[in-house]
Design a protein around this motif. Sequence first.
Motif, mmCIF file in Angstrom:
data_model
loop_
_atom_site.group_PDB
_atom_site.id
_atom_site.type_symbol
_atom_site.label_atom_id
_atom_site.label_comp_id
_atom_site.label_asym_id
_atom_site.label_seq_id
_atom_site.Cartn_x
_atom_site.Cartn_y
_atom_site.Cartn_z
ATOM 1 N N ALA A 1 -14.266 3.735 14.889
ATOM 2 C CA ALA A 1 -14.624 4.013 16.277
ATOM 3 C C ALA A 1 -14.770 2.697 17.038
ATOM 4 C CB ALA A 1 -15.938 4.783 16.333
ATOM 5 N N GLY A 2 -14.327 2.693 18.316
ATOM 6 C CA GLY A 2 -14.569 1.519 19.156
ATOM 7 C C GLY A 2 -13.334 0.703 19.490
ATOM 8 N N GLY B 1 -9.819 -0.012 21.453
ATOM 9 C CA GLY B 1 -9.160 0.359 22.702
ATOM 10 C C GLY B 1 -9.925 -0.217 23.871
ATOM 11 N N PRO C 1 -11.196 0.151 27.847
ATOM 12 C CA PRO C 1 -11.575 1.392 28.530
ATOM 13 C C PRO C 1 -10.895 1.705 29.868
ATOM 14 C CG PRO C 1 -13.305 -0.251 28.719
ATOM 15 C CD PRO C 1 -12.270 -0.836 27.828
ATOM 16 N N LYS D 1 -6.270 1.681 27.773
ATOM 17 C CA LYS D 1 -6.798 2.693 26.868
ATOM 18 C C LYS D 1 -5.883 2.807 25.649
ATOM 19 C CE LYS D 1 -9.299 5.752 30.030
ATOM 20 N NZ LYS D 1 -9.377 5.070 31.344
ATOM 21 N N ASP E 1 -4.774 5.379 24.197
ATOM 22 C CA ASP E 1 -3.684 6.345 24.420
ATOM 23 C C ASP E 1 -2.670 5.823 25.430
ATOM 24 O OD1 ASP E 1 -6.042 6.671 25.865
ATOM 25 O OD2 ASP E 1 -5.944 8.846 25.955
ATOM 26 N N ASP F 1 -14.905 18.320 21.956
ATOM 27 C CA ASP F 1 -15.177 18.215 20.524
ATOM 28 C C ASP F 1 -16.683 18.074 20.321
ATOM 29 O OD1 ASP F 1 -12.421 18.216 19.678
ATOM 30 O OD2 ASP F 1 -12.276 16.198 20.511
ATOM 31 N N ALA G 1 -9.409 15.917 20.979
ATOM 32 C CA ALA G 1 -9.148 14.665 21.686
ATOM 33 C C ALA G 1 -8.087 13.818 20.990
ATOM 34 C CB ALA G 1 -10.442 13.869 21.813
ATOM 35 N N GLY G 2 -7.713 14.191 19.755
ATOM 36 C CA GLY G 2 -6.738 13.362 19.032
ATOM 37 C C GLY G 2 -7.294 12.014 18.650
ATOM 38 N N ILE H 1 -9.395 10.042 20.336
ATOM 39 C CA ILE H 1 -9.554 9.064 21.429
ATOM 40 C C ILE H 1 -10.387 9.684 22.547
ATOM 41 C CG2 ILE H 1 -8.356 7.610 23.113
ATOM 42 C CD1 ILE H 1 -5.839 7.854 21.291
ATOM 43 N N LEU H 2 -11.472 9.028 22.921
ATOM 44 C CA LEU H 2 -12.292 9.476 24.070
ATOM 45 C C LEU H 2 -12.490 8.301 25.022
ATOM 46 C CD1 LEU H 2 -15.123 11.745 22.591
ATOM 47 C CD2 LEU H 2 -13.328 12.430 24.190
ATOM 48 N N GLY H 3 -12.160 8.516 26.281
ATOM 49 C CA GLY H 3 -12.293 7.426 27.251
ATOM 50 C C GLY H 3 -11.409 6.247 26.905
ATOM 51 N N ILE I 1 -10.864 5.067 23.945
ATOM 52 C CA ILE I 1 -11.400 4.320 22.805
ATOM 53 C C ILE I 1 -11.426 5.237 21.593
ATOM 54 C CG2 ILE I 1 -13.401 2.991 21.979
ATOM 55 C CD1 ILE I 1 -14.162 2.536 24.913
ATOM 56 N N SER I 2 -11.105 4.692 20.431
ATOM 57 C CA SER I 2 -11.042 5.502 19.220
ATOM 58 C C SER I 2 -12.417 6.058 18.860
ATOM 59 C CB SER I 2 -10.494 4.678 18.053
ATOM 60 O OG SER I 2 -11.359 3.591 17.788
ATOM 61 N N THR I 3 -12.409 7.299 18.355
ATOM 62 C CA THR I 3 -13.668 7.952 17.982
ATOM 63 C C THR I 3 -13.996 7.778 16.508
ATOM 64 O OG1 THR I 3 -12.545 10.005 17.392
ATOM 65 C CG2 THR I 3 -13.259 9.780 19.682
#
Lengths: 351, 351, 351, 351
Positions: free
Chosen positions: D215-216, D218, D220, D224, D226, D260, D272-273, D275-277, D279-281
């Motif tokens: 997580a973390g 990417g 923002p 991003k 994605d 999620d 979300a695949g 990625i949120l915002g 950034i990797s989850t």
Amino acid sequence: MAGNTFGKLFKITTFGESHGAGVGVIIDGVPPGLELTETEVQSELDRRKPGQSDVTTPRKESDEVHFFSGIFEGKTTGTPLMMLLHNSDADPSAYDSIKDLFRPGHADFTFLKKYGLRDHRGSGRASGRETAGRVAAGAVAKKLLKLRGIEITAYTLRAAGVSCKTINFNEIEKNPMRAADPVAAKEMEKRVKKLIDEGNSTGGIIECRITGVPAGLGEPVFDKLDALLGHAILSLGAVKGIEFGAGFACADMSGIEHNDWMDEDGFQTNNAGGILGGISTGEEILFRAAVKPTSSIEAPQETLGVNGKPAEIITRGRHDPCICPRIIPVIESMAALVLEDLFKEQSSLND
Amino acid sequence: MAGNTFGKLFKITTFGESHGAGVGVIIDGVPPGLELTETEVQSELDRRKPGQSDVTTPRKESDEVHFFSGIFEGKTTGTPLMMLLHNSDADPSAYDSIKDLFRPGHADFTFLKKYGLRDHRGSGRASGRETAGRVAAGAVAKKLLKLRGIEITAYTLRAAGVSCKTINFNEIEKNPMRAADPVAAKEMEKRVKKLIDEGNSTGGIIECRITGVPAGLGEPVFDKLDALLGHAILSLGAVKGIEFGAGFACADMSGIEHNDWMDEDGFQTNNAGGILGGISTGEEILFRAAVKPTSSIEAPQETLGVNGKPAEIITRGRHDPCICPRIIPVIESMAALVLEDLFKEQSSLND
Amino acid sequence: MAGNTFGKLFKITTFGESHGAGVGVIIDGVPPGLELTETEVQSELDRRKPGQSDVTTPRKESDEVHFFSGIFEGKTTGTPLMMLLHNSDADPSAYDSIKDLFRPGHADFTFLKKYGLRDHRGSGRASGRETAGRVAAGAVAKKLLKLRGIEITAYTLRAAGVSCKTINFNEIEKNPMRAADPVAAKEMEKRVKKLIDEGNSTGGIIECRITGVPAGLGEPVFDKLDALLGHAILSLGAVKGIEFGAGFACADMSGIEHNDWMDEDGFQTNNAGGILGGISTGEEILFRAAVKPTSSIEAPQETLGVNGKPAEIITRGRHDPCICPRIIPVIESMAALVLEDLFKEQSSLND
Amino acid sequence: MAGNTFGKLFKITTFGESHGAGVGVIIDGVPPGLELTETEVQSELDRRKPGQSDVTTPRKESDEVHFFSGIFEGKTTGTPLMMLLHNSDADPSAYDSIKDLFRPGHADFTFLKKYGLRDHRGSGRASGRETAGRVAAGAVAKKLLKLRGIEITAYTLRAAGVSCKTINFNEIEKNPMRAADPVAAKEMEKRVKKLIDEGNSTGGIIECRITGVPAGLGEPVFDKLDALLGHAILSLGAVKGIEFGAGFACADMSGIEHNDWMDEDGFQTNNAGGILGGISTGEEILFRAAVKPTSSIEAPQETLGVNGKPAEIITRGRHDPCICPRIIPVIESMAALVLEDLFKEQSSLND
């Protein structure tokens, strides 16, 4: 990043080491449809190549350029122009005796500190041979600039304690020092030969003059024309200083003396070296670069070994007693890359 | 592009003009979690601000910094840190009388040629006031560098024809010239005051010393440490030259003299100015910048009008007779920005 | 770096958070001499601002834009155009109850993991409010593109399970869903209102059509026109997919079906969406973006606390039940930024 | 610029054309000291090379990689790693019959419009062969990512109208379609062979799953995770769409369905695949790419000649009926380049 790319719109990336497979350059941003031959590029490379005279290194590097991509039927296609120079006459074993010593004045110590390992064969990536790629790219930039009416001329202004008294562009390529004054050139040559005999070397000053640049070129804040030229020229390992126009002498001038005044015929003096506020004035652009004495000398020197112990080092071999004659095409090339890039930036601004 | 951004990983973008709403800077790449107050940044800005002494311009610019974004509960968040300085005491009408004249030594002519129009109020974007944003960003870089053990100290080495004979860091902030030698400072001050009376100005030389930089910093080809410092320092409009270590003097040195030698205690000389092959050696980094005499002088000068006709110009007002004392924090800031950026690049290389 | 800058030659940098002093944008690369008013920019911002209708959030954000730099006497100067939007109606205390919970679908968790700390007030930098700066910059890009004959039109193609059956550009601004079919718009609106009552939200699909782009725009390898548009549109937090022309449907087509054929009148089909090999064909550019349902919903959800323990969360407040109507000007803006940048790149190539 | 460079800190530049001397890539930013052999890189290239099976083109391109620079004694040196692939089996005369026709679905028309001239031999720079350089660079990125615990796996999810019903990573390399379901693979193969007989082609969908990303990762706003993956994957000429996680299906989902939810074991769904915002989850990263049917088909098609007159075109030769199996290593490579670059960016942020 990592600093192997220069320029933004006429952008070059160099690669290669002095004793690997070869060196080369990619130019991204060459306009399509430019007629270009390997011969044209070669003629600039030949000004940089070793073994030109008895005041340069006798090493024989072929420096033969090959177009690998970006050319079709004699014209550029607008896609990356890659130019390759295979290494030859490389004798890495010559470096075996010094591979565990830090050569004074070289990047041996700093590369090891930076990377944790280093290619000890002839400086590897830190070799002056890396600049062959720059000159190949510079030859293309120079051709484009010529179409814009721009000429870049650099010459040895001072070497081995001798300065040019006159500046005659026609003399430059006629003497091995590439000095602009034939009388000074003779004296320089004499002194340099003496230094060779002593296993020593000398520094010098290169002056560069650029004509035909219209007023208005350069970006006004961080990418001032002089800032970019400074970046370009100081990216040569042997250059330890650069100054524009009156240069360091401006420190002792008053505003009344230094300010260039204008009348209806334009500027009447050029203390600014053709640049005000980072933007070209339309006058001749003039800068000088301080070139340090060649680090590789035959005289014995004290240094440190990789093992942390002091040692004496003797750098045998085939080195330039004065780098000035061979750095000239490199300096012209770097200046050409800056200017061609800024022309493209200017056209993008007004688009 | 367009040159309002500097740096790659600790990247700043400046904006604003001397007589518009204000100036400012965005830093992208500040690490999250850094405690930072406006007061800390202000203390660096106060070293640059006008009206500090009777050898600087008496203009009163508040130069008061405000954090606009990137800070939460006293700490940086890792998002863009924007710092804003509103203009005040701006009197654009003072420029009405010269709005159709090209001030000698200024960017008036070149801006008009570049853009086709220009903001004539106090140089607009070309104003030295633009550097306030750099100093605000530099204050943050300096704080980060201090945590790495690095100190950057610049001082007036020479001005109005007087050179420091001794270098004492403790003296610098004690005299209005920011000279490193109190005796020389007195003489500089005397001469500068005389120039004020004559409506004239003087140039000078700033020397900058950086301690604590470990060996291995800098990128070996185009982004050599000295190339980036050169770019940074030459991006100041008043700087006309830069040299490292022995600098231009290296031109007259031999290899035996210039090569820094090492023993088990490291380098024993520092002609290289702490940089070999573009990479830091671990020694003190040392460079000097040539500062031109202030262009704005009260003495009458010949120039050209926008209408193409010659005219006499008198630049009344409130200008620095010598820019040296106020350019010092700007030079330190630019050096800090280069170093902090290279540290980040180095950490990314080894990641 | 750090991703707060977009574009190369028409380059924007945004800054600011939803509950700090404000948000804003710098454009570097605006051509000099462009007449530009705050009113023009405001009209685009008003399409994005909250509180436009009863299917958008009732939050009142003024979104009032101020030119801070880069404008002189109503015209751009070619220097950085900085536009500022001060925050208002921000009520950070509204977030106190959820400051220690990770809101589902939001960047709360990922920001904390990335930065080690976060501004919990209304998403901080991750807030949709950040896009106000993009829209301000996009308004300038759109004006420049209009001068080139280019129109960018986006609309809600599908939302809450309802698709447009007809595409009529004149209808878009007449209904709160910004759908291109008034009949579908009515049904969408009805369903969205029902979702509001349920404390729920819905996703949708935005379609964007760009006319007037000449053939030949885009860079053929990494910076293909579709790659840059993809980068631009996917940089919006709510967008989870993008497709060009026939898009994902191409997976089930044969070459005979998908290949667009040409006759003397040009292309007769446009499965490619106006882009071949990453370069514009001269046909309409067409893409669709998948917009996820708004993450902030009033219905209770299970989540995790900062303390690592599960908790129920209820995101009270003032949120859009469907982001489609308000993301449309943002999507148009991002597309405009890509195109204006590529025009400048193309002019630099041929310079 | 000009788009032949990708990435910032692990940066690649590709060059070369399908029927010139060859293709290749430079990586700038490889950490020093990495053990690396040509064999390792070759094994990835072999997954992309033509002639692997009877559902790919029977063309024989050696695709043999050579390290040209950046390697010393089997380890990377930290300087540019240049990898060269010489062309062979190129038969440019095969293109003579179509050199004055615009092949449908190809970049022939757009290249000519962009550059004013074009290399007609097998698409020149627009050839899929350009991606060999990407795969060579991707092999290095993948090796570095493996050391970070990251695995990237792409496979054919759907082709010729047939979808995988099961996803089994072990099956992928066992069937010529690189499908993740052996039963579906058989049916795909059957249908593809039928299309070959008809002189036709088919599209498909590639799914890519990435495990081990913490997580973390990417940036923002514009960069991003994605957005960068979208840029990377859409820079492949055959890709016409990309979606993450639930993707376009999110348009028809409600917030309650799509968000999620988390409990003490982390995320319990992954719409979300990963990625949120931006950034990797920490969850699996999942995206799908739409691949268009191969443009080169043997069936006769209507098109336009360079002379502006309609003509029938038959693209004889040696083309893939479905690009899916061979695009898989390219997609994995592009994803690897994005991730490795972001790791370096993250380490620079926290430095």
